[in-house]
Design an enzyme around this catalytic site. Structure first.
Site, PDB file in Angstrom:
ATOM      1  N   ASP A  25      21.045  42.779 -17.488  1.00 42.13           N
ATOM      2  CA  ASP A  25      22.341  42.137 -17.228  1.00 42.13           C
ATOM      3  C   ASP A  25      23.461  42.683 -18.123  1.00 42.13           C
ATOM      4  OD1 ASP A  25      21.010  40.622 -15.381  1.00 42.13           O
ATOM      5  OD2 ASP A  25      20.904  38.815 -16.608  1.00 42.13           O
ATOM      6  N   PRO A  55      11.680  40.003  -4.561  1.00 43.46           N
ATOM      7  CA  PRO A  55      10.481  39.425  -3.952  1.00 43.46           C
ATOM      8  C   PRO A  55      10.086  38.096  -4.601  1.00 43.46           C
ATOM      9  CG  PRO A  55       9.888  41.304  -5.320  1.00 43.46           C
ATOM     10  CD  PRO A  55      11.378  41.223  -5.327  1.00 43.46           C
ATOM     11  N   MET A  56       9.231  37.347  -3.888  1.00 44.40           N
ATOM     12  CA  MET A  56       8.788  36.028  -4.359  1.00 44.40           C
ATOM     13  C   MET A  56       7.287  36.005  -4.576  1.00 44.40           C
ATOM     14  SD  MET A  56      11.168  33.601  -4.534  1.00 44.40           S
ATOM     15  CE  MET A  56      10.350  32.031  -4.218  1.00 44.40           C
ATOM     16  N   ASP A  57       6.623  37.179  -4.466  1.00 44.89           N
ATOM     17  CA  ASP A  57       5.157  37.174  -4.483  1.00 44.89           C
ATOM     18  C   ASP A  57       4.580  36.504  -5.736  1.00 44.89           C
ATOM     19  OD1 ASP A  57       6.388  39.501  -5.653  1.00 44.89           O
ATOM     20  OD2 ASP A  57       4.402  40.375  -5.913  1.00 44.89           O
ATOM     21  N   LEU A  58       5.187  36.740  -6.898  1.00 46.28           N
ATOM     22  CA  LEU A  58       4.621  36.172  -8.124  1.00 46.28           C
ATOM     23  C   LEU A  58       4.849  34.662  -8.194  1.00 46.28           C
ATOM     24  CD1 LEU A  58       5.756  39.016 -10.551  1.00 46.28           C
ATOM     25  CD2 LEU A  58       3.486  38.683  -9.544  1.00 46.28           C
ATOM     26  N   ARG A 100      31.150  34.007 -10.390  1.00 52.82           N
ATOM     27  CA  ARG A 100      29.811  33.406 -10.264  1.00 52.82           C
ATOM     28  C   ARG A 100      29.212  33.141 -11.638  1.00 52.82           C
ATOM     29  NH1 ARG A 100      25.970  37.200  -7.915  1.00 52.82           N
ATOM     30  NH2 ARG A 100      24.706  35.643  -8.943  1.00 52.82           N
ATOM     31  N   LYS A 138      24.569  30.777 -18.104  1.00 51.54           N
ATOM     32  CA  LYS A 138      24.403  30.603 -16.657  1.00 51.54           C
ATOM     33  C   LYS A 138      22.928  30.436 -16.288  1.00 51.54           C
ATOM     34  CE  LYS A 138      24.495  34.388 -13.809  1.00 51.54           C
ATOM     35  NZ  LYS A 138      23.322  34.514 -12.926  1.00 51.54           N
ATOM     36  N   ASN A 139      22.099  31.370 -16.766  1.00 52.85           N
ATOM     37  CA  ASN A 139      20.721  31.383 -16.278  1.00 52.85           C
ATOM     38  C   ASN A 139      19.850  30.281 -16.882  1.00 52.85           C
ATOM     39  OD1 ASN A 139      21.376  33.409 -14.559  1.00 52.85           O
ATOM     40  ND2 ASN A 139      20.601  35.060 -15.863  1.00 52.85           N
ATOM     41  N   CYS A 164      19.195  41.516  -2.056  1.00 50.81           N
ATOM     42  CA  CYS A 164      20.551  41.205  -2.506  1.00 50.81           C
ATOM     43  C   CYS A 164      21.198  42.409  -3.147  1.00 50.81           C
ATOM     44  CB  CYS A 164      20.564  39.992  -3.409  1.00 50.81           C
ATOM     45  SG  CYS A 164      20.193  40.338  -5.089  1.00 50.81           S
ATOM     46  N   ARG A 173      20.675  33.281  -5.683  1.00 48.35           N
ATOM     47  CA  ARG A 173      19.245  33.618  -5.732  1.00 48.35           C
ATOM     48  C   ARG A 173      18.451  32.532  -6.451  1.00 48.35           C
ATOM     49  NH1 ARG A 173      17.868  37.327  -2.396  1.00 48.35           N
ATOM     50  NH2 ARG A 173      15.971  37.334  -3.631  1.00 48.35           N
ATOM     51  N   ILE A 210      14.536  47.330 -14.159  1.00 41.71           N
ATOM     52  CA  ILE A 210      14.310  45.994 -13.601  1.00 41.71           C
ATOM     53  C   ILE A 210      14.781  45.882 -12.141  1.00 41.71           C
ATOM     54  CG2 ILE A 210      14.602  43.499 -13.966  1.00 41.71           C
ATOM     55  CD1 ILE A 210      13.259  44.836 -16.366  1.00 41.71           C
TER      56      ILE A 210
HETATM   57  N1  EPU Z   1       9.643  40.508  -9.203  1.00 41.16           N
HETATM   58  C1  EPU Z   1       8.570  40.755  -8.394  1.00 41.16           C
HETATM   59  N2  EPU Z   1       7.970  39.694  -7.778  1.00 41.16           N
HETATM   60  C2  EPU Z   1       8.384  38.406  -7.950  1.00 41.16           C
HETATM   61  C3  EPU Z   1       9.500  38.177  -8.778  1.00 41.16           C
HETATM   62  C4  EPU Z   1      10.118  39.247  -9.403  1.00 41.16           C
HETATM   63  O1  EPU Z   1       8.167  41.892  -8.211  1.00 41.16           O
HETATM   64  O2  EPU Z   1       7.788  37.498  -7.368  1.00 41.16           O
HETATM   65  C5  EPU Z   1      10.322  41.640  -9.850  1.00 41.16           C
HETATM   66  C6  EPU Z   1      11.746  41.847  -9.334  1.00 41.16           C
HETATM   67  O3  EPU Z   1      11.768  42.625  -8.159  1.00 41.16           O
HETATM   68  C7  EPU Z   1      12.423  42.544 -10.474  1.00 41.16           C
HETATM   69  C8  EPU Z   1      11.708  41.983 -11.694  1.00 41.16           C
HETATM   70  O4  EPU Z   1      10.520  41.366 -11.213  1.00 41.16           O
HETATM   71  O5  EPU Z   1      12.180  43.919 -10.412  1.00 41.16           O
HETATM   72  C9  EPU Z   1      12.515  41.002 -12.506  1.00 41.16           C
HETATM   73  O6  EPU Z   1      12.834  39.869 -11.737  1.00 41.16           O
HETATM   74  P1  EPU Z   1      12.842  38.408 -12.365  1.00 41.16           P
HETATM   75  O7  EPU Z   1      12.031  37.553 -11.478  1.00 41.16           O
HETATM   76  O8  EPU Z   1      12.505  38.459 -13.803  1.00 41.16           O
HETATM   77  O9  EPU Z   1      14.369  38.055 -12.215  1.00 41.16           O
HETATM   78  P2  EPU Z   1      14.975  36.728 -11.635  1.00 41.16           P
HETATM   79  O10 EPU Z   1      14.269  35.552 -12.154  1.00 41.16           O
HETATM   80  O11 EPU Z   1      15.169  36.866 -10.174  1.00 41.16           O
HETATM   81  C10 EPU Z   1      16.622  36.395 -13.642  1.00 41.16           C
HETATM   82  C11 EPU Z   1      18.097  36.236 -13.817  1.00 41.16           C
HETATM   83  C12 EPU Z   1      18.787  37.557 -13.558  1.00 41.16           C
HETATM   84  C13 EPU Z   1      18.232  38.585 -14.531  1.00 41.16           C
HETATM   85  C14 EPU Z   1      16.705  38.681 -14.393  1.00 41.16           C
HETATM   86  C15 EPU Z   1      16.062  39.623 -15.384  1.00 41.16           C
HETATM   87  C16 EPU Z   1      18.414  33.928 -13.190  1.00 41.16           C
HETATM   88  C17 EPU Z   1      19.022  32.950 -12.261  1.00 41.16           C
HETATM   89  N3  EPU Z   1      18.588  35.229 -12.896  1.00 41.16           N
HETATM   90  O12 EPU Z   1      16.435  36.787 -12.302  1.00 41.16           O
HETATM   91  O13 EPU Z   1      20.168  37.361 -13.815  1.00 41.16           O
HETATM   92  O14 EPU Z   1      18.794  39.845 -14.271  1.00 41.16           O
HETATM   93  O15 EPU Z   1      16.125  37.372 -14.557  1.00 41.16           O
HETATM   94  O16 EPU Z   1      16.362  39.237 -16.669  1.00 41.16           O
HETATM   95  O17 EPU Z   1      17.834  33.544 -14.193  1.00 41.16           O
HETATM   96  C18 EPU Z   1      22.451  37.896 -13.697  1.00 41.16           C
HETATM   97  O18 EPU Z   1      22.664  36.930 -14.441  1.00 41.16           O
HETATM   98  O19 EPU Z   1      23.337  38.749 -13.427  1.00 41.16           O
HETATM   99  C19 EPU Z   1      21.123  38.080 -13.125  1.00 41.16           C
HETATM  100  C20 EPU Z   1      20.881  38.849 -12.083  1.00 41.16           C
END
Ligand code: EPU
Length: 416
Positions: free
Chosen positions: A307, A125-128, A399, A23-24, A119, A95, A329
């Protein structure tokens, strides 16, 4: 309710099951395809709701995406400018729609994307992501729930991520693939889906090195040409079926896997007493005589994946002793606890830590899938609970899992 899953428990599962595409990886690769010139064809794309939502978004903004007769997905963006406005009603269902930020900036130097809210698994967050695209020369404004980003003076840059965010790494990789100069992402995410994205972009003509390590170097290319690419297998789906073998006392061969992606899960299943073997056909998991307690800490790859945390918690309810699970996480990924408790589990929560006391006999009950992985975990619990388990909000499960009920039924489960 028509979407509810009903599971009759208490039967070991036997047989083999084939993992679908990840999926991801599929979500980000479909979105990255909009940067290519010509028609991209993706094989092994899972037929799941999140993918259908991305296809809808693409079609709404004038990018043709459709399933082919051979099961592949084709994506064919027009050559000129497209409206880069991801509609709120669809984006809020997914997301990963935030990945249009880097893809649109790479494709046409501007992006308007719906700002994701909080969610079910926690704040997202999107800061990074924003820090990254700004470093590459994008000017960003947030107004009326949308992120407006425009590339002003695009130039490669060094970006240090405070946390190895998967989405931020992907957005930066996509934008950098078409930004002149050298971009270096330090403390980048190392997940296999990042490597699949790099392989895909490189096949299109990008110059990305180091994906899968914590430093990724990207030299911008002028043009990316469409290619045909096969999505990697879904390690989380595979891990879920591996736990199905261990929890039901059965034996399952999980086919179409890249076993190195599953080493963290295999290690914990072995610690929990299961027999796990990598062979030419896939990964064979055979339940042990008893389930032993284990401690789990979720971490970015190659640590134990968040996950898989809920599914592992379901298994540990049956372990002979106390297991400690630390979720590092996502802060809301323990909503499953109340649902498992409704089935008779003994779990105590303290902040980011869950203490699971086993062994318990679980009873079937009416429960709610609070998110995708929690839903999968409730199915696993339902497979061994006494009596009938009815899972509400099962749409969450669709999903991310292709034909999960059908696959489990083929292994001997009783699911409607
Ligand atoms: N984070 C920040 N700032 C940012 C972005 C992330 O602080 O700008 C923090 C988040 O709050 C969180 C951590 O970083 O605590 C990890 O978030 P990450 O950005 O790595 O996750 P993501 O890209 O939103 C993807 C997968 C998730 C999976 C996570 C961690 C996709 C579409 N989603 O999410 O998948 O849990 O990486 O491996 O790739 C799922 O499949 O059930 C799922 C939620």
């Amino acid at each position: 309710m028509k979407d509810n899953l009903i599971i009759e428990g208490s039967q070991p599962l036997y047989g083999s099951v084939r993992t679908s595409g990840a999926k991801n990886a599929a979500l980000v690769l479909i979105i990255a395809s909009i940067m290519a010139e010509g028609q991209t064809v993706l094989d092994n794309v899972p037929k799941i709701r999140d993918v259908e939502v991305v296809i809808k978004i693409l079609n709404e903004i004038g990018i043709k995406a459709k399933w082919q007769d051979d099961g592949s997905l084709s994506i064919c963006p027009p050559s000129g400018h497209v409206v880069s406005n991801t509609p709120y009603e669809l984006s809020k269902m997914l997301r990963a729609s935030n990945l249009f930020l880097g893809a649109f900036l790479g494709r046409q130097g501007e992006a308007t994307i719906s700002m994701p809210g909080g969610c079910d698994i926690g704040s997202r967050p999107m800061d990074l992501h924003l820090k990254g695209v700004q470093a590459l020369g994008a000017k960003v404004e947030i107004e009326h729930g949308y992120i407006y980003a425009k590339r002003k003076q695009p130039i490669g840059a060094s970006i240090y991520l405070d946390f190895p965010s998967v989405g931020a790494t992907e957005n930066i990789m996509m934008m950098a693939a078409k930004t002149p100069g050298l971009t270096i992402i330090e403390n980048s995410a190392k997940e296999p889906e990042i490597v699949d994205l790099a392989n895909f972009l490189n096949a299109m003509g990008a110059k990305i090195r180091g994906a899968g390590t914590d430093i990724i170097r990207i030299e911008g290319a002028e043009v990316l040409q469409a290619v045909r690419h096969q999505i990697i297998p879904d390690r989380i789906e595979a891990g879920t079926y591996m736990i199905a073998a261990a929890i039901t006392g059965g034996e399952i061969l999980v086919e179409n896997v890249i076993s190195t992606h599953l080493h963290p899960v295999m290690a914990k299943l072995q610690e929990a007493g299961a027999y796990v073997e990598e062979n030419d056909s896939g990964i064979l998991v055979k339940a042990g005589n008893k389930i032993k307690p284990v401690d789990i800490k979720t971490l970015p790859y190659p640590g134990f994946p968040t996950d898989m945390q809920s599914q592992m918690m379901a298994l540990l309810c049956f372990a002979e002793g106390t297991s400690v699970i630390v979720e590092n996480i996502f802060e809301n990924r323990f909503q499953i606890v109340d649902e498992l408790k409704r089935m008779g589990a003994n779990i105590k929560l303290e902040g980011h830590t869950a203490v699971v006391e086993g062994p318990r006999r679980l009873n079937g009950a009416k429960v709610k899938a609070t998110d995708l992985r929690a839903g999968a975990a409730l199915i696993l619990a339902g497979l061994v609970a006494e009596g009938k388990t009815e899972i509400e909000n099962s749409t969450h499960i669709y999903r991310g899992y292709e034909n999960i009920a059908g696959k489990l039924v083929s292994l001997g489960a009783r699911i409607k």
